[in-house]
Design a protein around this motif. Structure first.
Motif, PDB file in Angstrom:
ATOM      1  N   GLU A 108       1.172  -1.622  -0.088  1.00  0.00           N
ATOM      2  CA  GLU A 108       0.012   0.011  -0.042  1.00  0.00           C
ATOM      3  C   GLU A 108       0.868   1.259  -0.081  1.00  0.00           C
ATOM      4  N   VAL A 109       0.360   2.304  -0.459  1.00  0.00           N
ATOM      5  CA  VAL A 109       1.405   3.629  -0.492  1.00  0.00           C
ATOM      6  C   VAL A 109       0.339   4.755  -0.285  1.00  0.00           C
ATOM      7  N   LEU A 110      -0.091   5.417  -0.027  1.00  0.00           N
ATOM      8  CA  LEU A 110      -0.605   6.881   0.434  1.00  0.00           C
ATOM      9  C   LEU A 110      -0.894   8.090  -0.462  1.00  0.00           C
ATOM     10  N   LEU A 111      -1.536   8.501  -1.279  1.00  0.00           N
ATOM     11  CA  LEU A 111      -0.732  10.000  -2.121  1.00  0.00           C
ATOM     12  C   LEU A 111      -1.570  10.529  -2.247  1.00  0.00           C
ATOM     13  N   PRO A 112      -2.222  11.823  -2.258  1.00  0.00           N
ATOM     14  CA  PRO A 112      -3.041  12.561  -2.926  1.00  0.00           C
ATOM     15  C   PRO A 112      -3.909  11.925  -3.858  1.00  0.00           C
ATOM     16  N   ARG A 113      -4.499  12.753  -3.711  1.00  0.00           N
ATOM     17  CA  ARG A 113      -5.604  11.427  -5.460  1.00  0.00           C
ATOM     18  C   ARG A 113      -4.848  12.828  -6.549  1.00  0.00           C
ATOM     19  N   ASN A 114      -4.454  14.032  -6.360  1.00  0.00           N
ATOM     20  CA  ASN A 114      -4.142  15.141  -7.454  1.00  0.00           C
ATOM     21  C   ASN A 114      -2.569  14.711  -7.684  1.00  0.00           C
ATOM     22  N   GLY A 146      -5.190  21.237  -1.487  1.00  0.00           N
ATOM     23  CA  GLY A 146      -3.553  19.993  -0.580  1.00  0.00           C
ATOM     24  C   GLY A 146      -5.246  19.151  -0.154  1.00  0.00           C
ATOM     25  N   VAL A 147      -4.528  18.584   1.020  1.00  0.00           N
ATOM     26  CA  VAL A 147      -4.888  17.446   1.778  1.00  0.00           C
ATOM     27  C   VAL A 147      -3.937  18.142   3.277  1.00  0.00           C
ATOM     28  N   PRO A 148      -5.473  18.380   4.011  1.00  0.00           N
ATOM     29  CA  PRO A 148      -5.032  18.542   5.020  1.00  0.00           C
ATOM     30  C   PRO A 148      -4.237  17.904   5.736  1.00  0.00           C
ATOM     31  N   LEU A 149      -3.199  18.454   6.649  1.00  0.00           N
ATOM     32  CA  LEU A 149      -2.354  17.080   8.433  1.00  0.00           C
ATOM     33  C   LEU A 149      -3.810  17.061   8.680  1.00  0.00           C
ATOM     34  N   SER A 150      -4.380  16.785   8.830  1.00  0.00           N
ATOM     35  CA  SER A 150      -5.813  15.971   9.630  1.00  0.00           C
ATOM     36  C   SER A 150      -6.078  14.791   9.130  1.00  0.00           C
ATOM     37  N   GLU A 151      -6.358  15.373   7.985  1.00  0.00           N
ATOM     38  CA  GLU A 151      -6.559  14.243   6.769  1.00  0.00           C
ATOM     39  C   GLU A 151      -5.475  12.789   6.734  1.00  0.00           C
ATOM     40  N   TRP A 152      -4.190  13.382   6.614  1.00  0.00           N
ATOM     41  CA  TRP A 152      -3.038  12.573   6.600  1.00  0.00           C
ATOM     42  C   TRP A 152      -3.138  12.050   8.026  1.00  0.00           C
ATOM     43  N   LEU A 179       5.446  18.690   4.805  1.00  0.00           N
ATOM     44  CA  LEU A 179       5.948  18.071   5.096  1.00  0.00           C
ATOM     45  C   LEU A 179       6.935  17.379   6.399  1.00  0.00           C
ATOM     46  N   SER A 180       6.549  18.427   7.250  1.00  0.00           N
ATOM     47  CA  SER A 180       7.611  17.941   8.099  1.00  0.00           C
ATOM     48  C   SER A 180       6.207  17.232   9.098  1.00  0.00           C
ATOM     49  N   GLY A 181       5.275  17.656   8.894  1.00  0.00           N
ATOM     50  CA  GLY A 181       4.534  16.804   9.757  1.00  0.00           C
ATOM     51  C   GLY A 181       4.157  15.812   9.470  1.00  0.00           C
ATOM     52  N   ILE A 182       3.403  15.494   7.913  1.00  0.00           N
ATOM     53  CA  ILE A 182       3.274  13.985   7.338  1.00  0.00           C
ATOM     54  C   ILE A 182       4.695  13.881   8.460  1.00  0.00           C
ATOM     55  N   LEU A 183       5.531  13.404   7.620  1.00  0.00           N
ATOM     56  CA  LEU A 183       6.547  13.177   7.500  1.00  0.00           C
ATOM     57  C   LEU A 183       6.911  12.702   9.319  1.00  0.00           C
ATOM     58  N   SER A 184       6.569  13.293  10.165  1.00  0.00           N
ATOM     59  CA  SER A 184       7.116  12.736  11.553  1.00  0.00           C
ATOM     60  C   SER A 184       6.017  11.337  11.960  1.00  0.00           C
ATOM     61  N   LYS A 185       4.720  11.381  11.134  1.00  0.00           N
ATOM     62  CA  LYS A 185       4.164  10.877  11.457  1.00  0.00           C
ATOM     63  C   LYS A 185       4.581   9.450  10.607  1.00  0.00           C
ATOM     64  N   ALA A 186       3.888   9.793   9.711  1.00  0.00           N
ATOM     65  CA  ALA A 186       5.373   8.332   8.509  1.00  0.00           C
ATOM     66  C   ALA A 186       5.509   7.854   9.044  1.00  0.00           C
ATOM     67  N   LYS A 187       7.647   8.279   9.793  1.00  0.00           N
ATOM     68  CA  LYS A 187       8.196   7.788   9.487  1.00  0.00           C
ATOM     69  C   LYS A 187       7.741   6.705  11.221  1.00  0.00           C
ATOM     70  N   ALA A 188       7.315   7.644  12.492  1.00  0.00           N
ATOM     71  CA  ALA A 188       7.113   7.459  13.222  1.00  0.00           C
ATOM     72  C   ALA A 188       6.471   5.624  12.928  1.00  0.00           C
ATOM     73  N   ARG A 189       5.249   5.567  12.109  1.00  0.00           N
ATOM     74  CA  ARG A 189       4.937   3.741  11.233  1.00  0.00           C
ATOM     75  C   ARG A 189       6.201   3.022  10.692  1.00  0.00           C
ATOM     76  N   GLY A 190       6.909   3.582  10.351  1.00  0.00           N
ATOM     77  CA  GLY A 190       8.300   2.483   9.455  1.00  0.00           C
ATOM     78  C   GLY A 190       8.063   2.671   8.659  1.00  0.00           C
ATOM     79  N   MET A 191       7.132   4.151   7.372  1.00  0.00           N
ATOM     80  CA  MET A 191       7.009   3.742   6.157  1.00  0.00           C
ATOM     81  C   MET A 191       7.775   4.725   5.205  1.00  0.00           C
ATOM     82  N   GLY A 316      -7.768  25.300   2.571  1.00  0.00           N
ATOM     83  CA  GLY A 316      -8.196  24.274   2.090  1.00  0.00           C
ATOM     84  C   GLY A 316      -6.455  23.163   2.053  1.00  0.00           C
ATOM     85  N   GLY A 317      -5.763  23.271   3.037  1.00  0.00           N
ATOM     86  CA  GLY A 317      -5.182  22.196   3.115  1.00  0.00           C
ATOM     87  C   GLY A 317      -3.749  22.713   2.773  1.00  0.00           C
ATOM     88  N   VAL A 318      -3.705  23.864   2.037  1.00  0.00           N
ATOM     89  CA  VAL A 318      -2.729  24.294   1.848  1.00  0.00           C
ATOM     90  C   VAL A 318      -1.180  25.231   3.139  1.00  0.00           C
TER      91      VAL A 318
END
Ligand SMILES: Cc1ncc(COP(=O)(O)O)c(C=O)c1O
Length: 479
Positions: A108-114, A146-152, A179-191, A316-318
């Motif tokens: 699985e890969v998580l990615l914005p639809r746009n 954009g995709v808001p951090l809460s949605e990520w 970037l840093s918000g998404i990254l820290s959450k994803a890294k914490a899960r080993g992604m 709007g997620g920007v």
């Protein structure tokens, strides 16, 4: 009588460059104007003499150990990467290769639809399972923002087994995620964290611009210096940090996606672009930014159009905005972006980067001048406000339903059907309004009436959709 030899493409290029167009499109060198004089002269003079193949002493892109390796080392040093690779098939190949290196079939890969279609192609190639995140859509601008951090965060929690996240920074419109918000959450899960920074090779050179992926512990990021820097079209580069991605696997994918005769001209232009950025990168980026800021102010003060600026932050997620590009919103003044782009081109000899239904986009770099900006503002002032405000054509708010994974659908037998008969069918070949290259329908998704309406409105307004020919669309064969 001797027959006149025809060279349709060459003739078009001669005609275009001969009329001295004002270039707000890629490539960032703007007809070579932005290059240091000495470099420009050397490159122009040596086009044929440098068009080489892998003779001894010139190294080999597929197994670099000499000059190419050294040039890539210097590039990695400049961008703070552990390893960098020159690419001669655009960021497209880099995006596909990094997805290939990070994902196994079914992963699985998580990615914005746009995301750009290159990401979709990477998903198809690897047989991965995409989890699309729904971006917010701005009703006035008519585009996904954009995709808001809460949605990520939500998606990361719902898909703890995902192997990677794929982030675009910035989008074609210049919108950047947290970037840093998404990254820290994803890294914490080993992604793995993969960043499409095709439009962001300039970000690292000004504190006034959004953060570049290189500032964080991402696994890989891809950039197209032909877009905002001064290398030649089709050249790009990919950077790695750490050992998160299997380098041999990445190499294999890059080789798979690259000619066995990579162009030395393109590689030389990458080496030169790196040198320009090393010696005068700040100047290059600040000049483009300064011009864009002045243009933005004048467009907002003196024309009937709205040029998007820093106020878009936080909406709007920007998370942040790349202000070195201009997104000029024209539909509230009664125009389509397609129309304004055409008039600028045909009447004023001004070439935008692209248009969509509601907006026209202009890219400014160190290769542009104050005169370019003055001409643009003068031309935009000539459009009077129209009585009827146009309603933007937006992608439907809900993501299409999916019947098959993209890879499954893409490799299925197919047939062409007319758009009228398409609702209910499963897409085989993506439908992509181009630019910006963000798919409306991806392989495996089910066509609905509302998608057909969007396609029709885009075509009626003068836009272009990849995947539509003679009113037909390619779907998975029934039965
Ligand atoms: C967001 C994004 N990613 C990737 C690409 C592909 O870049 P390239 O044209 O260098 O292959 C593009 C192209 O416009 C893009 O907009």
């Amino acid at each position: 009588m001797k027959k006149k030899v025809s060279m349709p493409l060459v003739e078009k290029l001669i005609a275009y460059s001969g009329k001295g167009p004002v270039r707000f499109h890629m490539p960032g060198h703007k007809g070579g104007k932005g290059l240091p004089q000495r470099l420009r002269v050397i490159m122009e003079k040596n086009l044929f003499r440098w068009d080489m193949t892998e003779i001894p002493g010139l190294d080999n892109w597929h197994d670099p150990q000499g000059a190419i390796e050294e040039a890539q080392r210097l590039l990695a040093e400049l961008y703070g990467a552990d390893r960098s690779f020159f690419l001669v098939n655009g960021s497209t190949s880099g995006v596909m290769a990094m997805l290939g290196a990070a994902l196994e079939k079914g992963g699985e890969v998580l990615l914005p639809r746009n995301s750009h279609k290159a990401a979709l192609m990477g998903v198809i190639l690897t047989g991965a399972k995409p989890v699309y995140l729904k971006p917010q859509v701005d009703g006035e601008l008519g585009v996904a923002t954009g995709v808001p951090l809460s949605e990520w965060r939500k998606a990361l929690e719902q898909h703890p087994d995902a192997k990677a996240v794929f982030i675009t920074n910035p989008t074609y419109q210049g919108f950047c995620p947290n970037l840093s918000g998404i990254l820290s959450k994803a890294k914490a899960r080993g992604m793995k964290v993969l960043v499409d920074e095709a439009h962001g090779a300039h970000l690292a050179f000004s504190k006034r611009l959004p953060s570049s992926a290189g500032e964080f512990e991402v696994d890989a990021w891809v950039q197209s210096p032909h877009k905002m820097l001064c290398s030649l079209t089709q050249s790009a580069w990919l950077h790695l940090k750490g050992r998160g991605l299997d380098r041999e696997r990445l190499r294999s994918y890059l080789s798979l996606l690259t000619s066995t005769s990579p162009s030395y001209i393109l590689m030389a232009s990458l080496d030169a672009a790196r040198a320009v950025m090393e010696t005068r990168g700040r100047w290059w980026v600040e000049k483009g930014l300064e011009l864009a800021e002045r243009a933005r102010k004048l467009i907002n003060q003196k024309t009937h159009f709205y040029c998007v600026g820093r106020e878009a932050r936080g909406r709007g997620g920007v998370y942040d905005v790349d202000l070195s590009r201009l997104m000029v919103n024209v539909s509230p003044a009664g125009y389509t972006g397609f129309f304004v782009e055409k008039v600028l081109r045909e009447r004023f000899n001004i070439y935008a980067e692209y248009a969509d239904f509601s907006n026209v986009y202009f890219l400014l770099t160190g290769g542009n001048t104050w005169d370019d900006v003055a001409k643009l503002v003068r031309a935009l002032k000539r459009f009077p406000a129209r009585k009827k405000k146009l309603k933007p054509v937006c992608f439907p708010a809900d993501l299409p339903a999916r019947a098959l994974d993209p890879g499954e659908a893409f490799f299925s037998p197919a047939e062409r059907v007319h758009l009228d008969a398409a609702p209910g069918r499963i897409i085989r070949d993506s439908v992509i309004p181009y630019p910006p290259g963000v798919p409306l329908l991806c392989p495996g998704e089910i066509v609905e009436k509302q998608h057909v309406e969007v396609i029709r409105e885009i075509l009626r307004a003068g836009g272009y959709c990849q995947g539509i020919k003679n009113g037909c669309i390619t779907v998975v064969k029934n039965g």
